[in-house]
Design an enzyme around this catalytic site. Structure first.
Site, PDB file in Angstrom:
ATOM      1  N   CYS A 113       0.865  -1.189   0.000  1.00 56.88           N
ATOM      2  CA  CYS A 113       0.000   0.000   0.000  1.00 56.88           C
ATOM      3  C   CYS A 113       0.896   1.232   0.000  1.00 56.88           C
ATOM      4  O   CYS A 113       1.725   1.399   0.895  1.00 56.88           O
ATOM      5  CB  CYS A 113      -0.878  -0.016   1.243  1.00 56.88           C
ATOM      6  SG  CYS A 113      -1.619   1.560   1.658  1.00 56.88           S
TER       7      CYS A 113
ATOM      8  N   CYS B 249       0.698   3.462   3.092  1.00 51.36           N
ATOM      9  CA  CYS B 249       1.349   2.781   4.220  1.00 51.36           C
ATOM     10  C   CYS B 249       2.864   2.806   4.030  1.00 51.36           C
ATOM     11  O   CYS B 249       3.630   2.958   4.980  1.00 51.36           O
ATOM     12  CB  CYS B 249       0.877   1.337   4.327  1.00 51.36           C
ATOM     13  SG  CYS B 249      -0.917   1.142   4.345  1.00 51.36           S
TER      14      CYS B 249
END
Length: 408
Positions: free
Chosen positions: A353, A356
């Site tokens: 991600c 992230c």
């Protein structure tokens, strides 16, 4: 409620809470909203160095969907462009066009001209982290305020793989200790806790720093959770159930409060680094340069106020207990410590991600910078009051990462 003393420290939770909530955080928050600290240059395109992984998160809140390049004036991405109202409007429309949660690398008018000068102060040397090459064509400035750390939907086997790699391969853990992250939450931590209590203070501290970082990230994901997702509105807010699953004493079989105490330990380590690095920032030649003279002076004043406040904290962690034994053994352990942490910073390029990945890279670089400071005390003490600091240097990237990681 987490209360009482922290292991390996003379400090308690209540002292930290009072100091942080009433004195330090309000000032730090103001600093992190300034132009110098809100823009972080990051390369989100680096391949994972440990395994072949093309399984990027398909959730829209993970994805980075930049506008087609032909829609963006060159000036949005280069320091030479003279801003116009039209270009600013286009940048705003561009942001609207991105999917929600995408990483937004547009920059404000005030920072455009400063970007090139910032890079002149940077270099790629970093002792504890695998730093991004900020001169790479794939490296982009990201506005951290437009891309808050929050729940994106990135979970399951891919996310577990990251944390398993971090704990399994990089926390000095012997093979006979079960890995800390298994699908049955809590059970394997019983073995780990017994191991942690037996190892030397340095290895224990390393594990606790990584655990504290993990706790910090999980707290932010729980605090900014996607509570409502309809065609008309998205709503983020605290998800108490998610928080309890990760930290409740009963649900985690006693491990949750330890994780939270490790977060306090991480706070103390980074606070100690801020108190130690004051001479570097106090020099008249050091400027938080953005091109806005009055704001730059104001922010440096605020920065020094925060660092003096950090120094005034009464119960600092005593890092002299680190590597204090046999010199040869201490040097070997210190190098091991450094390489383990460098590995962890590389693992962040495997996070599927992108949002992230952004916050993972920033926080590991921030902690790596704190460790670099703590292990450079002799060099910092020898910094001349004026002129360049050849022995000890922090790049703008390290400075931004250090303060934002501490802000987390």
């Amino acid at each position: 409620q987490v209360t009482g003393y922290l292991d390996d420290c003379t400090c308690d939770v209540e002292t930290i809470d009072a100091f942080n909530n009433y004195k330090l955080f309000p000032r730090l928050n103001e600093l992190l909203e300034s132009d110098y600290f809100r823009y972080y240059k990051v390369n989100l395109q680096k391949p994972c160095p440990f395994w072949d992984d093309n399984s990027h998160c398909g959730m829209r809140d993970c994805a980075v969907q930049p506008c087609p390049s032909e829609e963006i004036p060159d000036g949005i991405r280069s320091g030479s462009y003279k801003y116009s109202e039209e270009a600013n409007n286009l940048a705003e429309e561009c942001e609207e066009a991105k999917r929600l949660g995408a990483v937004d690398d547009s920059l404000s008018k005030e920072t455009r001209q400063a970007v090139l000068q910032w890079t002149q102060h940077d270099d790629s040397s970093d002792s504890f982290c695998e730093a991004d090459d900020i001169h790479s064509p794939d490296a982009e400035y990201v506005d951290l305020l437009l891309n808050p750390e929050r729940y994106t939907g990135y979970k399951g086997p891919d996310a577990w793989k990251i944390w398993n790699s971090i704990y399994e391969e990089n926390c000095f853990k012997p093979q006979n200790v079960k890995r800390p992250l298994a699908s049955g939450r809590g059970e394997s931590f019983i073995y780990l806790t017994k191991w942690v209590s037996r190892v030397c203070v340095e290895k224990r501290a390393f594990y606790r720093l990584i655990s504290g970082l993990h706790a910090s990230i999980n707290i932010h994901l729980s605090a900014r959770y996607l509570l409502q997702d309809t065609w008309s509105e998205k709503k983020w807010g605290p998800n108490v159930t998610e928080f309890q699953q990760r930290f409740d004493e009963v649900l985690t079989r006693g491990e949750g409060p330890r994780r939270l105490k490790n977060l306090y330990f991480l706070y103390l380590i980074e606070l100690r680094a801020l108190s130690k690095v004051l001479p570097f920032f106090e020099r008249p030649g050091f400027q938080l340069y953005t091109g806005n003279k009055s704001q730059d002076a104001e922010m440096k004043h605020l920065l020094l106020e925060i660092l003096h406040l950090a120094k005034s904290f009464p119960l600092h962690f005593d890092e002299n207990s680190f590597f204090a034994g046999n010199k040869k053994e201490a040097a070997k352990l210190k190098e091991e410590f450094r390489l383990h942490f460098k590995n962890i910073s590389k693992i962040m390029d495997c996070v599927g991600c992108f949002k992230c990945r952004l916050w993972g890279k920033l926080q590991t670089q921030g902690l790596g910078t704190a460790l670099k400071i703590l292990f450079s005390e002799n060099l910092i003490e020898r910094i001349p009051e004026s002129g360049p600091s050849y022995g000890f240097h922090l790049t703008r990237q390290e400075i931004v990462a250090l303060f934002n990681a501490f802000g987390r």
